[in-house]
Design an enzyme around this catalytic site. Structure first.
Site, PDB file in Angstrom:
ATOM      1  N   LYS A 127       0.846  -1.233  -0.093  1.00  0.00           N
ATOM      2  CA  LYS A 127      -0.214   0.104  -0.081  1.00  0.00           C
ATOM      3  C   LYS A 127       0.835   1.098  -0.078  1.00  0.00           C
ATOM      4  O   LYS A 127       2.064   1.157   0.325  1.00  0.00           O
ATOM      5  CB  LYS A 127      -0.788   0.062   1.297  1.00  0.00           C
TER       6      LYS A 127
HETATM    7  P1  NAD Z   1     -13.228   7.778  -2.803  1.00  0.00           P
HETATM    8  O1  NAD Z   1     -12.237   8.660  -2.680  1.00  0.00           O
HETATM    9  O2  NAD Z   1     -13.665   7.693  -4.177  1.00  0.00           O
HETATM   10  O3  NAD Z   1     -14.418   8.017  -1.631  1.00  0.00           O
HETATM   11  C1  NAD Z   1     -14.529   8.008  -0.336  1.00  0.00           C
HETATM   12  C2  NAD Z   1     -15.910   8.453   0.084  1.00  0.00           C
HETATM   13  O4  NAD Z   1     -15.394   8.439   1.571  1.00  0.00           O
HETATM   14  C3  NAD Z   1     -16.326   9.624  -0.336  1.00  0.00           C
HETATM   15  O5  NAD Z   1     -17.559   9.748  -0.592  1.00  0.00           O
HETATM   16  C4  NAD Z   1     -16.190  10.735   0.864  1.00  0.00           C
HETATM   17  O6  NAD Z   1     -17.093  11.639   1.180  1.00  0.00           O
HETATM   18  C5  NAD Z   1     -16.325   9.625   1.904  1.00  0.00           C
HETATM   19  N1  NAD Z   1     -15.686  10.148   3.087  1.00  0.00           N
HETATM   20  C6  NAD Z   1     -14.574  10.693   3.405  1.00  0.00           C
HETATM   21  N2  NAD Z   1     -14.477  11.068   4.776  1.00  0.00           N
HETATM   22  C7  NAD Z   1     -15.735  11.001   5.293  1.00  0.00           C
HETATM   23  C8  NAD Z   1     -16.323  11.003   6.603  1.00  0.00           C
HETATM   24  N3  NAD Z   1     -15.705  11.548   7.441  1.00  0.00           N
HETATM   25  N4  NAD Z   1     -17.567  10.500   6.940  1.00  0.00           N
HETATM   26  C9  NAD Z   1     -18.203   9.868   5.781  1.00  0.00           C
HETATM   27  N5  NAD Z   1     -17.803   9.823   4.740  1.00  0.00           N
HETATM   28  C10 NAD Z   1     -16.569  10.444   4.424  1.00  0.00           C
HETATM   29  O7  NAD Z   1     -12.593   6.280  -2.256  1.00  0.00           O
HETATM   30  P2  NAD Z   1     -12.991   4.739  -2.816  1.00  0.00           P
HETATM   31  O8  NAD Z   1     -12.143   4.397  -3.816  1.00  0.00           O
HETATM   32  O9  NAD Z   1     -14.509   4.641  -3.011  1.00  0.00           O
HETATM   33  O10 NAD Z   1     -12.606   4.049  -1.653  1.00  0.00           O
HETATM   34  C11 NAD Z   1     -13.446   3.955  -0.517  1.00  0.00           C
HETATM   35  C12 NAD Z   1     -12.987   2.699   0.575  1.00  0.00           C
HETATM   36  O11 NAD Z   1     -12.939   1.457  -0.122  1.00  0.00           O
HETATM   37  C13 NAD Z   1     -11.656   2.788   1.225  1.00  0.00           C
HETATM   38  O12 NAD Z   1     -11.618   2.096   2.331  1.00  0.00           O
HETATM   39  C14 NAD Z   1     -10.672   2.047   0.164  1.00  0.00           C
HETATM   40  O13 NAD Z   1      -9.476   1.744   0.523  1.00  0.00           O
HETATM   41  C15 NAD Z   1     -11.494   0.894  -0.152  1.00  0.00           C
HETATM   42  N6  NAD Z   1     -11.219   0.069  -1.361  1.00  0.00           N
HETATM   43  C16 NAD Z   1     -11.270   0.845  -2.507  1.00  0.00           C
HETATM   44  C17 NAD Z   1     -11.203   0.143  -3.757  1.00  0.00           C
HETATM   45  C18 NAD Z   1     -11.031   0.922  -4.951  1.00  0.00           C
HETATM   46  O14 NAD Z   1     -11.098   0.240  -6.093  1.00  0.00           O
HETATM   47  N7  NAD Z   1     -11.391   2.235  -5.261  1.00  0.00           N
HETATM   48  C19 NAD Z   1     -10.794  -1.279  -3.536  1.00  0.00           C
HETATM   49  C20 NAD Z   1     -10.829  -1.839  -2.512  1.00  0.00           C
HETATM   50  C21 NAD Z   1     -11.190  -1.105  -1.468  1.00  0.00           C
END
Ligand code: NAD
Length: 441
Positions: A127
């Site tokens: 990561k």
């Molecule tokens: P992103 O940046 O696209 O979205 C993050 C979301 O979290 C946004 O909607 C934001 O408003 C919200 N957020 C941030 N702070 C917040 C708070 N204090 N309260 C409520 N909402 C809050 O990120 P993503 O790619 O959608 O990733 C989200 C999660 O999924 C993370 O844990 C990431 O590690 C995990 N993940 C992502 C992927 C991927 O392919 N993008 C794959 C596996 C896991």
């Protein structure tokens, strides 16, 4: 055998002591290693295999200056943690967020090792991240940060060694800048080789169709496989989401396409509720235009307390780590918590959900769809082919179903909760490979 007269010691305690790790219950890395060691113990991993998994192989920290639009230079801090590569090249996302820290990146790298192993992908776990708020930087500044960060770690990554991908705060455009910078830094590599240095690229630049929606789609496949045993049908569930970014919005869209009803969403700007159902595409347009769910006209604004208490079948955290603590877990009104985000539940929150009889589907299973389609992208780059959307969908479905089955079978084998079962099924494969490979020299 346990001696009833002795106080309970977690299975991980002797290893923490041996490695000189002073346990801090609020440290996400310690919590994650704890889960791994308990599962490794169940899966019968040998002592040397357990100590290997308790620490990352490499922890890289870099500082680099970037010219900002106003003419001043700002120094940024970046990380790349490579936890384990027993199964293949390191693999894991790059995060841009103001709260990125070494211990959190270490924890997320451990989770990647477990996730890739559970999904039986030929990858290890890594990561990375840069400590910054992407919303405060212009596009030009983000491009310069990305190029400098890539150049700072370019000797420690590579298409056969460590392959980054998007995560919170990064996207396909950032991966395109990353791949282009890596190509400039490594003229000795062929263009085709270079493309596979990152996944999650734009489709026109070596990306895979279906990568953007893959994490949400994988989660929907896991729900299709796991909900029936909880007496729920995907087409009839009501659900709520924390986070409406990549993972949250695609999960919302794809679940609604299967007939489910989205009733509440919380993000960093506020929360909204509509019991008759929120149209996820409409909400997505609003979020893209206004930066968050606040002021969305298709639902009623609610506060955080009402969001957590909104009755649903499935409660889906898809934002950041550690959001569901004991207090929030005590208010969740759902049959199942589906972890789309990594590590969204604290150990105390987990205990409350368990005690309240709320099933938790663990993140290393639920969000493995992203890295699975990243693997498909890497295979396509290496073989200079492009798969059709139907091929990606079908291969993803089969991978996710197999991972769900593996988790269920491990739960039956070890008589444990689903989180421990998923970790144990992941540890089994790593132990098997270490048994075969031995430890060099
Ligand atoms: P992103 O940046 O696209 O979205 C993050 C979301 O979290 C946004 O909607 C934001 O408003 C919200 N957020 C941030 N702070 C917040 C708070 N204090 N309260 C409520 N909402 C809050 O990120 P993503 O790619 O959608 O990733 C989200 C999660 O999924 C993370 O844990 C990431 O590690 C995990 N993940 C992502 C992927 C991927 O392919 N993008 C794959 C596996 C896991």
């Amino acid at each position: 055998m346990n001696d009833a007269s002795q106080p309970h010691r977690p299975a991980s305690e002797p290893i923490f002591e041996e490695l000189g790790i002073v346990r801090d219950g609020s440290n996400l890395f310690h919590q994650t290693v704890d889960h791994v060691l308990v599962a490794a113990d169940l899966a019968g991993l040998k002592h040397h295999q357990r100590i290997i998994l308790a620490e990352p192989k490499n922890e890289i920290m870099v500082h680099f200056p970037v010219l900002m639009d106003d003419g001043h230079h700002r120094l940024f801090k970046g990380y790349r943690v490579q936890h384990n590569n027993a199964l293949g090249p390191y693999k894991g996302g790059i995060r841009y967020h103001s709260r990125v820290s070494l211990d959190d990146v270490k924890a997320l790298a451990v989770l990647m090792t477990m996730k890739c192993s559970l999904a039986r992908l030929p990858f290890g776990g890594a990561k990375g991240g840069v400590k910054l708020n992407p919303r405060e930087l212009s596009e030009d500044e983000l491009r310069r940060v990305t190029r400098r960060f890539c150049s700072a770690i370019s000797h420690q990554i590579g298409p056969h060694y460590d392959i980054p991908a998007p995560d919170v705060g990064t996207d396909a455009q950032i991966m395109a800048w990353f791949a282009d910078t890596y190509a400039q830094m490594t003229p000795e590599l062929s263009r085709q080789d270079v493309q596979g240095v990152v996944t999650g690229k734009p489709v026109a630049f070596g990306g895979s169709v279906g990568r953007e929606k893959a994490t949400g789609q994988g989660l929907v496949e896991v729900l299709a496989a796991m909900l029936p045993e909880l007496g729920l049908e995907i087409s009839k569930i009501a659900f709520s989401l924390i986070g409406f970014g990549n993972v949250g919005s695609w999960t919302g869209r794809l679940l609604c396409e299967r007939g489910a009803r989205l009733v509440a969403v919380l993000d960093h700007t506020g929360a909204v509720r509509e019991d008759r159902g929120i149209d996820p595409r409409h909400l997505d347009e609003h979020v893209r235009r206004h930066g968050g769910v606040v002021n969305y006209s298709g639902a009623t604004a609610i506060d955080e307390a009402e969001f957590y208490a909104t009755p649903v079948d499935a409660f889906i955290p898809a934002a950041l780590e550690q959001m569901i603590d004991a207090e929030k877990a005590s208010r969740i009104a759902a049959s199942v918590v589906v972890e789309a985000a990594n590590a969204p539940t604290t150990p105390e929150g987990d205990a409350v959900l368990l005690q309240r009889g709320i099933e938790v589907l663990p993140a290393i299973l639920c969000n493995a769809g992203g890295v699975t389609v990243s693997y498909f992208e890497w295979v396509q780059n290496r073989s200079a082919t492009s798969w059709s959307a139907a091929e990606v969908d079908e291969a993803l479905r089969l991978h996710m179903q197999a991972a769900a089955t593996r988790t269920r079978e491990a739960r039956a084998r070890y008589d444990c909760d689903l989180r421990t079962a998923a970790f144990a099924a992941a540890c089994e494969r790593i132990g098997e490979v270490y048994d075969l490979r031995g430890v060099f020299p």
